[in-house]
Design an enzyme around this catalytic site. Structure first.
Site, mmCIF file in Angstrom:
data_model
loop_
_atom_site.group_PDB
_atom_site.id
_atom_site.type_symbol
_atom_site.label_atom_id
_atom_site.label_comp_id
_atom_site.label_asym_id
_atom_site.label_seq_id
_atom_site.Cartn_x
_atom_site.Cartn_y
_atom_site.Cartn_z
ATOM 1 N N GLU A 1 -6.793 1.349 12.165
ATOM 2 C CA GLU A 1 -7.035 0.290 13.151
ATOM 3 C C GLU A 1 -7.244 0.838 14.554
ATOM 4 O O GLU A 1 -7.999 0.286 15.346
ATOM 5 C CB GLU A 1 -5.854 -0.699 13.172
ATOM 6 N N GLU B 1 -1.914 -2.055 3.727
ATOM 7 C CA GLU B 1 -0.773 -2.964 3.914
ATOM 8 C C GLU B 1 -0.597 -3.876 2.699
ATOM 9 O O GLU B 1 0.530 -4.154 2.278
ATOM 10 C CB GLU B 1 -0.983 -3.788 5.190
ATOM 11 N N GLY C 1 -5.598 -3.242 6.486
ATOM 12 C CA GLY C 1 -5.000 -4.337 5.723
ATOM 13 C C GLY C 1 -4.959 -4.054 4.228
ATOM 14 O O GLY C 1 -4.115 -4.606 3.514
#
Ligand code: HXC
Length: 276
Positions: A131, A111, A108
């Site tokens: 992930e 991202e 994240g």
């Protein structure tokens, strides 16, 4: 405003937002995202601010979503709360955001950096989508935005060619990251177009602020039109994109700042923009 998980500091016309959970390597827990969204909303509304720098610590921009928080969540929890949906609020901010990434930008965190408009990296930065090691997949755009950013770095306007180039260059690199969980260095991120520039770690934030200052020195509504136009290139066909761009270009002629910018050039003086 007092936040617990971030700090917000105004440097002239630049807002410097720092993720501030250093002990947890800025793991992105829900309270952090609430604060970040709140801060971004306030910055968007603040007419004194022209651009934003988002950074973390020397060791980590952000090591991903908070695994401890996620570890007990069920499918039904996530489905009902639409977990992660509120993360994309940052992409609705109309002022430019520069991510200044030192250390880890993982999952994240990577991202989040990719949701910003420009990524600058410190020499020791590491980007990755690990992930798969946790038995899950990127959930905040990691499989989607990565190729977009490589695409955005290419200047050739031939759309069909570009799309194929994206698949040839962007897909392989993105697949390698997503499927192996391996990290890429700042230099690799630079050569693949994920980041715009690499700086010595201790100079990174000030360099990002300098760029944000340059952007802030221009007319804010015109800056927002630029950002809007570039972002639409990812969503529209070439003809629709060119149409929107031309109409926005025409619209700049309805502003006082466009008049001022061109008059200043003709009169050989520095333009004085007033955001109108
Ligand atoms: C919660 C985290 C964390 C995370 C680190 N920490 N990453 N806590 N969520 N994502 C915590 C550690 O538990 C530890 O807390 C402290 O931060 C320091 O981390 P260490 O592991 O001791 O540091 P180090 O050995 O230097 O290793 C750094 C690291 C490693 C390689 C970055 O922390 C790591 O692999 N982190 C997880 C990276 C990851 O898998 N990210 C993707 C998350 S999933 P304690 O209390 O023990 O000191 C994701 C999903 C996105 O992001 C999809 C939806 C958005």
């Amino acid at each position: 405003l007092k936040y617990e998980n971030i700090t917000v500091e105004n440097r002239g016309k630049v807002a410097l937002v720092t993720l501030n959970r250093p002990k947890q390597l800025n793991a992105l827990c829900s309270p952090l995202f609430k604060e970040l969204n709140d801060a971004m909303e306030n910055i968007q509304a603040d007419s004194k601010i022209g651009a934003i720098v988002l950074t973390g610590s020397q060791k980590a921009f952000a090591a991903g979503a908070d695994i401890k928080e996620m570890s007990t969540q069920t499918f039904i929890d996530n489905y009902k709360s639409n977990f992660i949906a509120d993360w994309t609020k940052i992409t609705t901010v109309r002022k430019p955001i520069i991510a200044a990434v030192n250390g880890f930008a993982l999952g994240g965190g990577c991202e989040l950096a990719m949701m910003c408009d420009i990524i600058y990296a410190g020499e020791e930065a590491k980007f990755g989508q690990p992930e798969i090691k946790l038995g899950t997949i990127p959930g905040a755009g990691g499989t989607q935005r990565f190729t977009n950013h490589i695409f955005s770095n290419t200047e050739n306007r031939n759309f069909v060619f570009l799309k194929r180039l994206t698949h040839a260059v962007g897909k392989s690199k993105a697949m390698e990251m997503v499927l192996t969980g391996s990290l890429i260095s700042a230099q690799e991120a630079l050569s693949s177009g994920l980041v715009a520039k690499v700086f010595p770690s201790d100079k990174l934030v000030e360099e990002a602020v300098k760029t944000a200052e340059i952007i802030s020195s221009y007319s804010n509504p015109i800056v927002m039109m630029c950002k809007e136009a570039v972002n639409k290139a990812f969503e529209l066909s070439l003809n629709e994109g060119l149409h929107l761009e031309r109409r926005l270009f025409h619209a700049t002629f309805a502003t006082a700042d466009r008049k001022e910018g061109m008059s200043a050039f003709v009169e050989k003086r520095k333009a004085k923009f007033e955001d109108k």
